[in-house]
Design a protein around this motif. Sequence first.
Motif, PDB file in Angstrom:
ATOM      1  N   CYS A  37       0.882  -1.165  -0.097  1.00  0.00           N
ATOM      2  CA  CYS A  37      -0.122  -0.138   0.219  1.00  0.00           C
ATOM      3  C   CYS A  37       0.742   1.137   0.088  1.00  0.00           C
ATOM      4  O   CYS A  37       1.689   1.370   0.762  1.00  0.00           O
ATOM      5  N   SER A  39       0.774   5.260   0.277  1.00  0.00           N
ATOM      6  CA  SER A  39       0.372   6.449   0.562  1.00  0.00           C
ATOM      7  C   SER A  39       0.992   7.562   0.353  1.00  0.00           C
ATOM      8  O   SER A  39       2.362   7.771   0.695  1.00  0.00           O
ATOM      9  N   VAL A  47      -4.095  10.409   0.210  1.00  0.00           N
ATOM     10  CA  VAL A  47      -4.100   9.385  -0.798  1.00  0.00           C
ATOM     11  C   VAL A  47      -3.252   8.176  -0.198  1.00  0.00           C
ATOM     12  O   VAL A  47      -2.401   7.900   0.167  1.00  0.00           O
ATOM     13  N   GLU A  48      -4.205   7.003  -0.468  1.00  0.00           N
ATOM     14  CA  GLU A  48      -3.803   5.755  -0.201  1.00  0.00           C
ATOM     15  C   GLU A  48      -4.088   4.781  -1.215  1.00  0.00           C
ATOM     16  O   GLU A  48      -5.093   4.618  -1.857  1.00  0.00           O
ATOM     17  N   LEU A  49      -2.809   4.214  -1.779  1.00  0.00           N
ATOM     18  CA  LEU A  49      -3.100   3.306  -2.752  1.00  0.00           C
ATOM     19  C   LEU A  49      -2.745   1.790  -2.540  1.00  0.00           C
ATOM     20  O   LEU A  49      -2.033   1.727  -2.028  1.00  0.00           O
ATOM     21  N   ALA A  56      -7.019   3.499  -5.501  1.00  0.00           N
ATOM     22  CA  ALA A  56      -6.479   4.670  -4.698  1.00  0.00           C
ATOM     23  C   ALA A  56      -7.773   5.238  -4.042  1.00  0.00           C
ATOM     24  O   ALA A  56      -8.865   5.085  -4.597  1.00  0.00           O
ATOM     25  N   LEU A  83      -1.035   9.677  -9.494  1.00  0.00           N
ATOM     26  CA  LEU A  83      -1.736   8.163  -9.646  1.00  0.00           C
ATOM     27  C   LEU A  83      -1.867   7.772 -11.074  1.00  0.00           C
ATOM     28  O   LEU A  83      -1.705   6.650 -11.509  1.00  0.00           O
ATOM     29  N   CYS A  89      -1.953   1.925 -10.359  1.00  0.00           N
ATOM     30  CA  CYS A  89      -3.218   2.328  -9.965  1.00  0.00           C
ATOM     31  C   CYS A  89      -4.084   2.247 -11.396  1.00  0.00           C
ATOM     32  O   CYS A  89      -3.821   2.932 -12.237  1.00  0.00           O
ATOM     33  N   VAL A  92      -9.576   5.331  -9.005  1.00  0.00           N
ATOM     34  CA  VAL A  92      -9.409   6.144  -7.655  1.00  0.00           C
ATOM     35  C   VAL A  92     -11.149   6.263  -7.177  1.00  0.00           C
ATOM     36  O   VAL A  92     -11.779   6.854  -7.829  1.00  0.00           O
TER      37      VAL A  92
END
Length: 300
Positions: A37, A39, A47-49, A56, A83, A89, A92
């Motif tokens: 993950c 971020s 933002v956290e992917l 995301a 992103l 990614c 979103v």
Amino acid sequence: LCPPGVLPLCCRPSAWDRATRPPPSPLQAPGLPLAPCRSFSNNKIQVELDESSGVAMMKFKSPPVNSLSLEFLTEFSISLEKLENNRACRGVIITSAVPKIFSSGLDITEMCGKSVEHYTEFWRAVQEMWLRLYGSNMVTVAAVNGSSPAGGCLVALSCDYRIMAENPKFSIGLNEAQLGIVAPFWFKDTFVNVVGHRIAECSLQLGSLHPAPEAHKLGLVDELVPEEKLMEKAAAVMAQWLALPDHARQLTKTMMRKAVLDRLVAHREEDIKNFITFVSKESIQKSLRMYMEMLKKRKS
Ligand code: CO8
């Protein structure tokens, strides 16, 4: 015709890149390490992917109302760009970390009593944000967990899908006319593409803010869910959209949105000039000041 830094959808290599990348890894079995993950965060947005799902989570965190200031818009565009350029990614989900507010729209103080240079920079940032979001190759889902007037509504309208918390106290719409200002043509185009010409015409002329149930009836939002189910639903919708091959979905999105995007790209400088001329008028400045005073009075 492209502005620096923004490639039209049709020219972006990533559509085909993404199409040929391996599918996302299956859900991890219990006991295995957590999915990777990534971020990143700035003053305005977090933002956290999740690299295993390719999704995301973008949270607006600019209290009290997530107003779209120049700084916010700049951070928003940078976050989207990061992103977009990250091959891990694919989608979103955009939501708010501020209770009861998705976004209060453009920061009105950025449009009051400032220099021409400032108005130019601000409006370019508004355009940039929209070009990136409306033209994104990623799947974009708005999880609207609070009120969302004007520019906040534009953010939601620019996504592929909108899910709203079913609280009737939350409203959404392009209410510019209520402020004595006019939504630009590309706000209008985005709105028409979602709800159709007739609904957009009435809603824009009246500057309507639609409570969530009405917004759903009009097609302004696609689904209403209880607030506590919002993120779960957004994740389910995202999974449904990501189940399709990226290239087919992306090229279809381009086909649907390109004409509207190209229109702003072709008239970007003219649009900035129009904004400056309009916002610099004393009558408009007066309307905006009165509106801000009304907000403050309503509070006290
Ligand atoms: N910009 C700047 N400040 C704002 C904004 C805003 N958009 N919205 C609220 N604020 C401020 C308030 O003035 C208040 O400031 P203070 O604490 O100093 O008194 C503070 O944020 C908190 O606001 P509220 O007390 O009103 O908070 P509530 O939780 O009661 O209500 C709402 C939240 C519902 C979001 C309410 O604040 C609201 O309705 N705000 C106005 C929203 C609005 O009409 N936005 C339109 C902006 S214009 C736009 O986005 C498109 C313009 C297109 C350009 C056209 C060419 C000129």
